[in-house]
Design a protein around this motif. Structure first.
Motif, PDB file in Angstrom:
ATOM      1  N   MET A 178       4.690  14.551  -7.436  1.00  0.00           N
ATOM      2  CA  MET A 178       4.131  15.820  -6.697  1.00  0.00           C
ATOM      3  C   MET A 178       5.345  16.091  -5.692  1.00  0.00           C
ATOM      4  N   SER A 179       5.487  17.527  -5.445  1.00  0.00           N
ATOM      5  CA  SER A 179       6.524  18.111  -4.440  1.00  0.00           C
ATOM      6  C   SER A 179       5.437  18.071  -3.040  1.00  0.00           C
ATOM      7  N   ASP A 180       6.398  17.976  -1.929  1.00  0.00           N
ATOM      8  CA  ASP A 180       5.435  17.824  -0.710  1.00  0.00           C
ATOM      9  C   ASP A 180       4.757  19.146  -0.564  1.00  0.00           C
ATOM     10  N   ASP A 181       4.960  20.487  -1.034  1.00  0.00           N
ATOM     11  CA  ASP A 181       3.919  21.689  -1.102  1.00  0.00           C
ATOM     12  C   ASP A 181       2.709  21.095  -1.961  1.00  0.00           C
ATOM     13  N   ASP A 182       3.104  20.770  -3.210  1.00  0.00           N
ATOM     14  CA  ASP A 182       1.941  20.437  -4.122  1.00  0.00           C
ATOM     15  C   ASP A 182       0.783  19.696  -3.530  1.00  0.00           C
ATOM     16  N   MET A 188      -3.628  10.842   1.178  1.00  0.00           N
ATOM     17  CA  MET A 188      -2.790  12.087   1.006  1.00  0.00           C
ATOM     18  C   MET A 188      -2.076  12.274   2.253  1.00  0.00           C
ATOM     19  N   ILE A 189      -2.885  12.362   3.561  1.00  0.00           N
ATOM     20  CA  ILE A 189      -2.411  12.553   4.724  1.00  0.00           C
ATOM     21  C   ILE A 189      -1.246  11.619   5.174  1.00  0.00           C
ATOM     22  N   ALA A 190      -1.624  10.433   4.599  1.00  0.00           N
ATOM     23  CA  ALA A 190      -0.469   9.226   5.029  1.00  0.00           C
ATOM     24  C   ALA A 190       0.816   9.200   4.168  1.00  0.00           C
ATOM     25  N   GLU A 191       0.589   9.869   2.989  1.00  0.00           N
ATOM     26  CA  GLU A 191       2.009  10.159   2.282  1.00  0.00           C
ATOM     27  C   GLU A 191       2.692  11.222   2.787  1.00  0.00           C
ATOM     28  N   LEU A 192       1.975  12.288   3.131  1.00  0.00           N
ATOM     29  CA  LEU A 192       2.551  13.513   4.013  1.00  0.00           C
ATOM     30  C   LEU A 192       3.170  13.088   5.175  1.00  0.00           C
ATOM     31  N   ILE A 193       2.535  12.153   6.137  1.00  0.00           N
ATOM     32  CA  ILE A 193       3.233  11.759   7.171  1.00  0.00           C
ATOM     33  C   ILE A 193       4.538  10.785   6.731  1.00  0.00           C
ATOM     34  N   ASP A 194       4.483  10.061   5.816  1.00  0.00           N
ATOM     35  CA  ASP A 194       5.685   8.965   5.348  1.00  0.00           C
ATOM     36  C   ASP A 194       6.726  10.222   4.885  1.00  0.00           C
ATOM     37  N   ARG A 195       6.533  11.176   4.321  1.00  0.00           N
ATOM     38  CA  ARG A 195       7.351  12.178   3.866  1.00  0.00           C
ATOM     39  C   ARG A 195       7.938  12.914   4.877  1.00  0.00           C
ATOM     40  N   ILE A 198       0.805  -0.992   0.132  1.00  0.00           N
ATOM     41  CA  ILE A 198       0.073   0.088   0.249  1.00  0.00           C
ATOM     42  C   ILE A 198       0.859   1.177   0.100  1.00  0.00           C
ATOM     43  N   ARG A 199       1.858   1.082   0.734  1.00  0.00           N
ATOM     44  CA  ARG A 199       2.911   2.378   0.873  1.00  0.00           C
ATOM     45  C   ARG A 199       3.605   2.612  -0.535  1.00  0.00           C
ATOM     46  N   ILE A 245      -9.247   6.716  11.475  1.00  0.00           N
ATOM     47  CA  ILE A 245      -8.159   7.073  10.761  1.00  0.00           C
ATOM     48  C   ILE A 245      -7.431   5.638  10.541  1.00  0.00           C
ATOM     49  N   ASP A 246      -7.523   5.129   9.178  1.00  0.00           N
ATOM     50  CA  ASP A 246      -6.782   3.909   8.831  1.00  0.00           C
ATOM     51  C   ASP A 246      -5.716   4.249   7.719  1.00  0.00           C
ATOM     52  N   PHE A 247      -4.561   4.292   8.071  1.00  0.00           N
ATOM     53  CA  PHE A 247      -3.350   4.880   7.062  1.00  0.00           C
ATOM     54  C   PHE A 247      -3.322   3.558   5.916  1.00  0.00           C
TER      55      PHE A 247
END
Length: 176
Positions: free
Chosen positions: A113-117, A138-145, A102-103, A164-166
């Motif tokens: 996409m950049s972090d800001d985008d 999207m939140i899960a990806e932001l957390i991973d980054r 999944i990750r 929340i289920d990431f």
């Protein structure tokens, strides 16, 4: 002739009096299975509460643990503890593999996409009340980054942390 008959009867009598093997002697625990030394049948635990019996002729059958001939013996205790531990280990491994997959899919989904985008896209999706699973993705990806902390997620999503289920799997990729 009488002697031969007497000897033959003695041998037959002794053979018939021979004691059957005890359960502990007949069933031998070998790593991940129990083997019936008389028939050659092998007993494996693949699912909780069930034992798969592989007979010497290649046929298989699934029986309840309670139906195993060695159930409620010292052997079954050792076997069941070992098999349950391995089964749990296998389940955890499969769960971890699924999370990794999944990750990886998520990482590739947002790779362009950049972090800001990505953060901007999340904010817009949240404002537009886009599907919650997409927002969580999207939140899960932001957390991973490392862009946001995990404890910020419920605040940004405006939901309870228990909801929340990431490890959510999206059915179709996000289109831009």
């Amino acid at each position: 002739m009488k002697r031969v008959t007497l000897i033959l009867l003695s041998v037959i009598f002794l053979a018939s009096c021979a004691k059957e093997k005890s359960v502990e002697e007949r069933y031998v625990y070998e790593g991940d299975k129990v083997v019936d030394v008389e028939t050659g049948d092998e007993y494996f635990m693949e699912d909780e509460g069930e034992i798969t019996v592989v007979h010497t002729d290649g046929t298989m059958e699934v029986i309840a643990v309670e139906e195993a001939p060695f159930f409620e013996t010292a052997l079954s205790e050792e076997f069941l503890k070992s098999m349950e531990a391995r089964l749990e280990e296998r389940k955890l491994k499969l769960l971890e593999d699924k999370r990794d997959k999944i990750r990886e899919v998520r990482r590739s989904r947002y790779a362009h996409m950049s972090d800001d985008d990505l953060l901007s896209q999340f904010k817009q999706a949240h404002k537009d009340q886009l599907d919650l699973s997409r927002q969580i993705d999207m939140i899960a990806e932001l957390i991973d980054r490392g862009v946001i902390a995990e404890d910020e997620a419920p605040i940004m999503l405006e939901i309870s942390p228990e909801l929340i289920d990431f490890d959510v799997e999206l059915e179709e990729p996000i289109e831009n």
